[in-house]
Every structure is written in C-alpha cells, then in structure tokens.
Design an enzyme around this catalytic site. Sequence first.
Site, PDB file in Angstrom:
ATOM      1  N   ALA A  54      -3.327   2.745  -3.727  1.00  0.00           N
ATOM      2  CA  ALA A  54      -4.226   2.963  -5.062  1.00  0.00           C
ATOM      3  C   ALA A  54      -4.264   0.730  -5.225  1.00  0.00           C
ATOM      4  CB  ALA A  54      -2.737   2.511  -6.113  1.00  0.00           C
ATOM      5  N   SER A  55      -5.242   0.676  -6.047  1.00  0.00           N
ATOM      6  CA  SER A  55      -6.039  -0.540  -6.505  1.00  0.00           C
ATOM      7  C   SER A  55      -6.260  -1.055  -5.022  1.00  0.00           C
ATOM      8  CB  SER A  55      -4.270  -0.909  -6.989  1.00  0.00           C
ATOM      9  OG  SER A  55      -5.660  -2.298  -7.933  1.00  0.00           O
ATOM     10  N   GLY A  56      -6.278  -2.160  -4.880  1.00  0.00           N
ATOM     11  CA  GLY A  56      -6.355  -2.687  -3.204  1.00  0.00           C
ATOM     12  C   GLY A  56      -6.263  -1.061  -2.615  1.00  0.00           C
TER      13      GLY A  56
END
Length: 600
Positions: A395-397
């Site tokens: 997730a995200s990065g």
Amino acid sequence: MTEKKITFGKIFWPSFLAVFIMSIIGLIIFSLILGGIVGSFGNFGPKPLAIKNNTVLHMTLSGEIGEKSSSTFNPSSFQMDKKVGLSDILYGLENAKTDSKIKGIFLEIEDLSCGYATAREIRNAINDFEKSGKFVVAYNGGEVITQKEYYVSSAANEVYGFPSSTMEFIGLGAELSFFKGTLDKLEVEVQVIRGSNNDFKSAVEPFFRENMSDSSRVQIERYLTSMWEDIRTDISADRKVKIEKLNMIADSAFIRRADDAVKYKLIDGTKYRDEVISLMSEKVGLEEGDELELQEFEKYAKKKFYHKQVLTKNDSPNIAVILAEGDVSVDGDGLTSKQICKLFQEVRKNKTIKTVVFRVNSPGGSALASDEIWREVKLTNETKKVIVSMGDVAASGGYYISAPATAIFAEPSTITGSIGVFGMIPYTGKMLQNKLGMTFDRAATNQHSVMTTNRKLTPEEYLLVQEEVDAIYDQFLSRVAEGRGMTKERVNEIARGRVWTGRDAMEIGLVDKLGGISDAIAYAAKKSNISAPKVLYYPLKKIDKWADLFEQLEEEQANEMSVSQQGSMPQELVNYYNQLKSIESMSGIQMRMPFELLIR
C-alpha cells in the site's frame, strides 16, 4: 635525601596502555579460538539431508513468517531467533510432493504471526500438496487456538486440537489507538498536512482525533468484510460447512473450546499429542513399537531451497524473483532503495534473465525512496517484463513501486491502494515552556530561516508545505495513471488515500489478477515464452556460518537432559550484541499506510 614524587600521569598512562594492549591481545586470542571452533565444523554449506523411508515432515508454524528466512543471534539467551521465509515454505511443500521418501506432513501451529494473505498462500500450498495423495495432519496444541491459526490448519486432511485448548472463531475486528488526549495533556500539537482530497489517508488521525473519521470507518469495515468472506469461503471448501453456518457460529460465539469446534465440525477431534503421533504411525504403516520418523520441515525446506538456488545460479537462470519487505526507506533495515535499486540493476545486466517477479510486502514509507525504486522498476520493465506479486500489504509507497509493472498479482486479502501522501510537523514549544520552563529566541536573515518544532507554522509556511504535499500526490496520480493505463482523473477517484483489498482492487483496475507468488511466477514464464523456468531469488541465498554454528550448538544442547535455558554470556559481549541499530525516523514527505491494525 629528597623524596621523589611519582605523578598521577606516570601511573595512569602506563597502566591504561597495558590494559588496552592486553584487551586487544585478548580479543585476537578470542577470535582465533572461536575461528578454530568454527573451522572444526568444516564446510558450512548445507549438506544434503539423509531422509529415511516413510518419513513424515514435521512442519511447525510458530512466530513470524517473513518473505525470506533469517536467523539472528540473541545474546541474552545465547540462542538463535529464527524467522522462516514464505519462499522456503512454498518450495519445501512443492518439493515434498514428489519426494518418494516423504509420506505426509505433521503440521503444528502455535503463536503464528503473519497476515491473512500469507496464511492463504500457505494453506493453498498445503491443498496443492494433498493432491499428491499424501496426507497432512494438523494439530493445534497451544493454550489458545487463534482464528488465523485455525484458518491455516483447516486446509489439512485432518485437524485436531488439544483437549483443553480454548479456541476463537468470532469474525474479524480491528482496533485503532488515538493519542490526541495524551498529546493534549503534554501540550504537544501535531500539524498535519495531507494531500488536499486525501480524506481516506487516516494514518495521521490518531494525532488530531479521538476516534475514526467516517471515511476511515468505511474503508476499514469494507476490507474486513471482504477478508471475512474469503476466509469463510476457504474454510467452507475444506471443512464442508456452509458459509452461512460459519457466519452464524461466529455471530453467536458458539466456539470457545476445541470440543465446541468438534461439535460444529470445524475440527475432527481432540487428542493429546502422542495420540496424533500414533495416528500418523498407522497411516505410514508402522508396526506397534516402531518409532515414527519425523524430519524437521524447516531444515528440509531451507536446505532443499538453498541447493536448488545454487544449481539455478550456475545454470543460466531465466526468471528473477526480487523479495522486498518492510517499510520503504533510503537505507537501513527493511525495504531500502539502496538495496532494491542495486538488485534491479544487477538483474537488468544478467543476460540470461528474461523476466522479473517483484514480490512486494510493504506499507510504504519514504516518498523519495519510493520514487528511486519506481524508476528502477520502470527501466527494467522496458527491457524485461516485471510482474508484481503482492504479499500481506502493498500500500501507499508499496503500491507506488508496483505501478510500473506489466501486471500485478494480489491475494484477495492483500491490503493495497492507499494512494495518498501526508506530512506531520509537531509543535513542542508550549510543552517545553510550560512543563520545563524553556523559552526560545531567534535571529534570522530571512522570513523563514528558522522553521522549527518550537514554533507553529505560519499560514504562509503551512501553505508552502501543503503545496509540496499536493505536488507529490499529483506525481503519485501520474505514476499510477501511466502504469495502469488510466486517466489521472480516474485514478484520483479511487485514490484519496483509500485502502482496498486485493479483490476490490482488481475490480477497480489497481490489480490485474488474484493469486500468490507461485501464480505470478507461472504467469511471468508464460508471458516471456519460458517453457522450462529456472527461478533465482534475490537477494541471493547465502549461508551464515555463525548462524549455522549456533544452530548446531542449539541442537546439541537440546539433546542433553540438563540444559539451562537461562544461560548467559559475559556482560561485555552482551553489551556489544545489544547495541541497537538506529531506527530511521520519518523525515520528509511520506507515502505510508493510513493506519496500523492488529487484525485477528
């Protein structure tokens, strides 16, 4: 005759030098002696295991399951803290299918620590092993049989529990901690800057709220519901219990002990461990009085996997698997751009490698490090197809670095998405002044020369940080749009920092296919027209001679009757081992998961 005085320096410095020189000599002698001990063990490369006929692999799932195996020496107990790798487990099960000397697997689970995506990959591999006609007998012998432990064990042909074990089967729940009240008491204020529409990016909420926002609650409830549906579906298929009945059992908390699970057909019976051993002896066909041949699965898997990797490395490998796990950072522990970028560069230079599987298990982290890795994934994908396999979380990065790939695989319960950005700047001036009496004064050449945590951001400074956060978020949207073949507007609709399960992510276009790392490898081979896959894992598998030494010592101690479990090392050596590695702080703009949850 005049008495001659002896100065302190004439006593201290010679004594100090003598002690110093003797310490160095002692260290050299210690190293030579220890080196001699290590040398006496001969070659530390794993030697092939002598597997006997009618062997049952003893598979113990206890503690943390990582992407790759590791052994760390614990000086306080003079023992090894071991983490078994998912890659080793999957390969061990695959290899055991065709090993004629292996008759089955004895699976014991206690204190298992992993995500549900990892748990699902293990149980899928167990199901696949069973197709060979060999048995898997699972035994839950801990004080408490957790829901996750049962989920994995339910894949076995037969499942048993300790007679007096308690057991939980109550569905999924999550609890978040909020620190605003604590910070208020300390008179600390956290200045939060999120992407302008990142209302789902709730990682920062614990610092300025006392409960979940509506958007945070929506996404948490959605992915818990999705994960629970998948868990019930898998258990239903293996235990032949209807999905609706499983939900009724959980709603009513009918299962509190292992005996209750027998009543509702979730396990086959309660037995003591020796009874389970006897049952497997019968399956193998042993005569009464013969001892069942149990082989440690972890050792079997690690050695088989290592030997396979050595052979593959010297036999023109055509598929590379790059394992990336942990918080994204530039350097240090975890998933670092320094290491991952180097691995991608190495793979690109390897002419025999035709395609790459990038295994990502990360909640994100540094925006700068994420962008460095994104660049290497993109460059590699332009010459060799990169297929991403997502673990428990990407997730995200973790999603950012996956976006340039040709295709993305995820488990249904993988936590992914969270396309958003945030920054946090604490204001500590009031606390230091009111609690400790500290005051601050400043001199500067320009208006914003002294931006410190001891004064609040001015509206103008806040706007400057907001613009930087929005610029990085806009870049995030562009990266995903480019990689996924979407418009930036469409990505923005499904982004906003929101977390999705792998199943939901596939429906909205963030993921291409559902499956584990084995599925991703098979897909990569097919896309690159590889008929005979030769898979090499990165970082390259190495043997730690010290770890091997201590493991051998542990084995010898385990066979002795009077082993003290509280043995200690000399304090000086303990101090050296206990030097903690510095934990990298959150510096700069972050691409991180919106929260950290304990999902049971």
